[in-house]
Design a protein around this motif. Structure first.
Motif, short mmCIF file in Angstrom:
data_model
loop_
_atom_site.label_atom_id
_atom_site.label_comp_id
_atom_site.label_asym_id
_atom_site.label_seq_id
_atom_site.Cartn_x
_atom_site.Cartn_y
_atom_site.Cartn_z
N GLY A 1 1.07 -0.83 -0.33
CA GLY A 1 -0.14 0.23 0.23
C GLY A 1 0.70 0.78 0.10
O GLY A 1 0.32 2.50 -0.93
N ASP B 1 -0.13 2.66 -3.46
CA ASP B 1 -1.85 2.01 -3.60
C ASP B 1 -2.82 2.50 -2.17
O ASP B 1 -3.01 0.97 -1.71
N GLN C 1 -4.86 -1.63 -1.21
CA GLN C 1 -3.83 -2.16 -1.09
C GLN C 1 -4.07 -1.43 1.27
O GLN C 1 -4.39 -2.42 1.59
N LYS D 1 -6.32 -2.42 2.74
CA LYS D 1 -7.03 -4.12 2.77
C LYS D 1 -5.17 -4.24 3.81
O LYS D 1 -5.86 -4.83 4.77
N SER D 2 -4.28 -3.53 4.11
CA SER D 2 -3.26 -4.42 5.03
C SER D 2 -3.46 -3.90 6.38
O SER D 2 -2.95 -4.18 7.52
#
Ligand SMILES: [Zn+2]
Ligand SMILES: [Zn+2]
Length: 210
Positions: free
Chosen positions: A129, A164, A167, A170-171
């Motif tokens: 990310g 990103d 991402q 999500k991380s």
């Protein structure tokens, strides 16, 4: 509790020494000699097993090749950032007006590995990310969060090459599933104040702003 030392680093990226039986550095910063002077006060530098890089950015990594050479430590980095090590935009060395130093990783990480530090097993958590190959390290409720999350609900930037936002969200979501007592991030202070709530704040912030 395993001893973790914040190592004097140049500029403002943090570097940590985990003083286990097989000690490792988490990032180095930009000045090898400064780091080495701190390390020498705590361990025999030749005992250093690994230099684990949380990601490829210049301010975290540029002291690493020299430190590896002087101590014999092996450099480990996630495969997605290993590919970027020579790229002055991906490593942001261009922001410092210099070329990326040649860093040859000895160990390529995929995420999910357990690093054996003798009296501690450190889990490698892939958290893309901020960069595609950003990792966090986790053991005994201690989290080394690199530039993925910072204290007080802050998050790593995603506007640099390889960043990103989706991402990163999500991380951070993945990090909220861990139970963390102490967080050692790539910038700012070490924090032990309700860290799980701080990471949840980071997630909320990332979801709202990114
Ligand atoms: Zn960074
Ligand atoms: Zn950074």
């Amino acid at each position: 509790m395993v001893q973790v030392y914040k190592i004097a680093a140049s500029y403002n990226a943090n570097a940590y020494l985990i003083a286990t039986k097989r000690p490792i550095m988490v990032d180095v910063g930009m000045n090898c000699d400064l780091a080495l002077q701190s390390i020498e006060k705590i361990i025999v530098p030749n005992a250093l097993e690994y230099i684990v890089l949380t990601h490829c950015h210049y301010d975290h990594t540029s002291g690493a090749p020299e430190l590896a050479e002087k101590t014999g430590a092996r450099i480990a980095i996630h495969k997605n950032d290993a590919e970027s090590l020579g790229d002055d935009h991906a490593t942001v060395s261009n922001l410092f007006g210099v070329r990326s130093p040649a860093i040859k990783p000895d160990v390529i990480l995929q995420g999910g590995e357990m690093l054996d530090l003798g009296d501690l097993e450190l889990k490698v958590v892939h958290t893309p990310g901020h960069t595609p190959g950003s990792i966090c390290l986790y053991a005994s409720k201690q989290l080394f969060s690199g530039d993925t999350v910072f204290p007080n609900g802050s998050v790593g930037r995603t506007d640099l090459k390889g960043g990103d936002p989706n991402q990163l969200i999500k991380s951070i979501k993945l990090l909220t599933t861990l139970d963390v007592d102490i967080m050692y991030s790539g910038h700012g202070d070490v924090t032990s104040k309700d860290v799980n709530a701080q990471i949840r704040d980071s997630l909320r912030f990332a979801e709202q702003v990114l």
